[in-house]
Write a protein that holds these residues in place. Structure first.
Motif, mmCIF file in Angstrom:
data_model
loop_
_atom_site.group_PDB
_atom_site.id
_atom_site.type_symbol
_atom_site.label_atom_id
_atom_site.label_comp_id
_atom_site.label_asym_id
_atom_site.label_seq_id
_atom_site.Cartn_x
_atom_site.Cartn_y
_atom_site.Cartn_z
ATOM 1 N N GLY A 188 15.971 24.970 24.560
ATOM 2 C CA GLY A 188 17.120 24.660 23.712
ATOM 3 C C GLY A 188 17.457 23.181 23.716
ATOM 4 N N VAL A 189 17.376 22.546 24.884
ATOM 5 C CA VAL A 189 17.657 21.108 24.986
ATOM 6 C C VAL A 189 16.652 20.303 24.167
ATOM 7 N N ILE A 190 15.369 20.634 24.297
ATOM 8 C CA ILE A 190 14.331 19.886 23.582
ATOM 9 C C ILE A 190 14.437 20.104 22.073
ATOM 10 N N VAL A 191 14.688 21.350 21.653
ATOM 11 C CA VAL A 191 14.831 21.619 20.218
ATOM 12 C C VAL A 191 16.037 20.877 19.653
ATOM 13 N N ALA A 192 17.132 20.824 20.408
ATOM 14 C CA ALA A 192 18.312 20.089 19.953
ATOM 15 C C ALA A 192 17.993 18.607 19.778
ATOM 16 N N LEU A 193 17.248 18.024 20.711
ATOM 17 C CA LEU A 193 16.841 16.619 20.580
ATOM 18 C C LEU A 193 15.936 16.416 19.381
ATOM 19 N N LEU A 194 15.031 17.359 19.162
ATOM 20 C CA LEU A 194 14.110 17.259 18.029
ATOM 21 C C LEU A 194 14.859 17.293 16.711
ATOM 22 N N LEU A 195 15.796 18.223 16.585
ATOM 23 C CA LEU A 195 16.574 18.328 15.348
ATOM 24 C C LEU A 195 17.485 17.115 15.169
ATOM 25 N N TRP A 196 18.016 16.603 16.269
ATOM 26 C CA TRP A 196 18.876 15.421 16.194
ATOM 27 C C TRP A 196 18.101 14.217 15.676
ATOM 28 N N HIS A 197 16.839 14.124 16.091
ATOM 29 C CA HIS A 197 15.992 13.023 15.626
ATOM 30 C C HIS A 197 15.369 13.302 14.266
ATOM 31 N N GLY A 198 15.603 14.486 13.714
ATOM 32 C CA GLY A 198 15.058 14.820 12.406
ATOM 33 C C GLY A 198 13.570 15.011 12.394
ATOM 34 N N GLY A 199 12.989 15.435 13.517
ATOM 35 C CA GLY A 199 11.545 15.599 13.620
ATOM 36 C C GLY A 199 11.091 16.959 13.145
ATOM 37 N N SER A 200 9.790 17.104 13.005
ATOM 38 C CA SER A 200 9.181 18.369 12.593
ATOM 39 C C SER A 200 8.797 19.167 13.831
ATOM 40 N N LEU A 201 8.899 20.495 13.728
ATOM 41 C CA LEU A 201 8.518 21.350 14.840
ATOM 42 C C LEU A 201 7.008 21.514 14.957
ATOM 43 N N ALA A 202 6.284 21.140 13.911
ATOM 44 C CA ALA A 202 4.842 21.361 13.891
ATOM 45 C C ALA A 202 4.097 20.249 14.633
ATOM 46 N N PRO A 203 3.260 20.595 15.624
ATOM 47 C CA PRO A 203 2.443 19.577 16.284
ATOM 48 C C PRO A 203 1.269 19.185 15.408
ATOM 49 N N GLN A 204 0.440 18.274 15.882
ATOM 50 C CA GLN A 204 -0.727 17.868 15.118
ATOM 51 C C GLN A 204 -1.659 19.055 14.913
ATOM 52 N N ARG A 205 -2.363 19.018 13.784
ATOM 53 C CA ARG A 205 -3.266 20.112 13.444
ATOM 54 C C ARG A 205 -4.326 20.288 14.526
ATOM 55 N N GLY A 206 -4.568 21.512 14.909
ATOM 56 C CA GLY A 206 -5.581 21.808 15.903
ATOM 57 C C GLY A 206 -5.090 21.765 17.338
ATOM 58 N N HIS A 207 -3.860 21.283 17.552
ATOM 59 C CA HIS A 207 -3.346 21.170 18.914
ATOM 60 C C HIS A 207 -2.635 22.431 19.387
ATOM 61 N N PHE A 208 -2.258 23.293 18.466
ATOM 62 C CA PHE A 208 -1.390 24.419 18.836
ATOM 63 C C PHE A 208 -2.003 25.328 19.902
ATOM 64 N N PRO A 209 -3.275 25.761 19.784
ATOM 65 C CA PRO A 209 -3.827 26.647 20.824
ATOM 66 C C PRO A 209 -3.820 26.012 22.210
ATOM 67 N N VAL A 210 -4.165 24.720 22.291
ATOM 68 C CA VAL A 210 -4.178 24.038 23.590
ATOM 69 C C VAL A 210 -2.765 23.915 24.136
#
Length: 282
Positions: A188-210
């Motif tokens: 919750g803390v990290i998601v709040a920081l991400l939304l506050w910074h206006g970032g995307s939840l999606a990581p770089q392509r191909g990184h999700f499984p790792v």
């Protein structure tokens, strides 16, 4: 201590992957996926096998604070790895057992001469690694070592607080609920920081499984150290788990070809000899 040593090995693999994926990438989406994956794995286990009836109000509160500490620890760790080689930041991150000694002093426990020598070895080793790394930047890092060391120091504080709070919450409640609560609060803390910074939840392509695998690794390792809170000499688990730093350096030297000079190996050895000495104190 076996819980801590197993956690150290798991974290070493996790940190090697973190070092690799953090280069030039947005860190908050990476951390979100890692924490989220670990939480997904923990939910069914904690809900089905956790002793939720044993959770007191104090255990809930302490577990929540441990989640904030988790967010600080993992966020600072990833930031440090993005700014400097493993050989520079891992000895600092792995030196968090010194903080356990400081907590003991604050509670009035006398500190022995051997413990002071262990702390001296850790501080000397960190200084050797830091000073010998000032002028070599073969990996192409743009930031100064002092910035990376500051983030590494904050990660060490976060880990010390995470383990102390998590184990105390487990003693006052139950292992699995504490682990899940801490993980969800950290997410919750990290998601709040991400939304506050206006970032995307999606990581770089191909990184999700790792990243998902890293989340499972981190959740299992943290769970082992937290679960040790109900065992005798629980502090041994958190101290022995700090050896993940030297394992990460060895893995980075072998797989990522990070160059470590002889003087730097000497400093690294001093740090982890000091940590081992602290782990043997009764």
């Amino acid at each position: 201590m076996s819980f801590g040593l197993t956690a150290a090995l798991i974290w070493a693999v996790h940190d090697l992957l973190a070092r690799k994926l953090s280069q030039g990438a947005a860190l908050l989406p990476i951390i979100t996926v890692v924490l989220g994956a670990g939480s997904v794995v923990l939910v069914p286990v904690a809900l089905l096998a956790g002793d939720w009836a044993a959770m007191t109000g104090a255990a809930w509160g302490i577990a929540a604070f441990s989640g904030v500490a988790i967010a600080v620890a993992i966020g600072s760790l990833y930031k440090a790895f993005s700014l400097a080689p493993v050989r520079l930041v891992s000895p600092v991150i792995g030196a968090y057992p010194m903080l356990s000694l400081a907590f003991a002093m604050a509670q009035g426990r006398p500190v022995t001469g051997s413990e002071w020598l262990a702390v001296l070895a850790i501080v000397t080793g960190i200084a050797i690694v830091a000073l010998s790394s000032r002028d070599d930047a073969p990996e192409g890092y743009a930031s100064s070592p002092s910035v990376a060391l500051a983030w590494a120091a904050l990660a060490a504080v976060g880990f010390a607080a995470t383990f102390a709070l998590g184990q105390e919450a487990a003693r006052q409640g139950a292992d699995l609920p504490v682990i899940l609560i801490g993980r969800v609060v950290a997410l919750g803390v990290i998601v709040a920081l991400l939304l506050w910074h206006g970032g995307s939840l999606a990581p770089q392509r191909g990184h999700f499984p790792v990243l998902a695998l890293m989340g499972v690794f981190d959740a299992v390792a943290l769970g082992l150290v937290t679960a040790a809170g109900s065992l005798p000499r629980a502090e041994y688990a958190s101290v022995s788990s700090s050896l993940f730093g030297v394992l990460t350096i060895l893995l980075a030297a072998f797989f990522l070809k990070e160059r470590v000079r002889a003087v730097q190996w000497a400093g690294i050895a001093a740090v982890f000899c000091g940590i081992a000495a602290l782990s043997m104190q009764g």
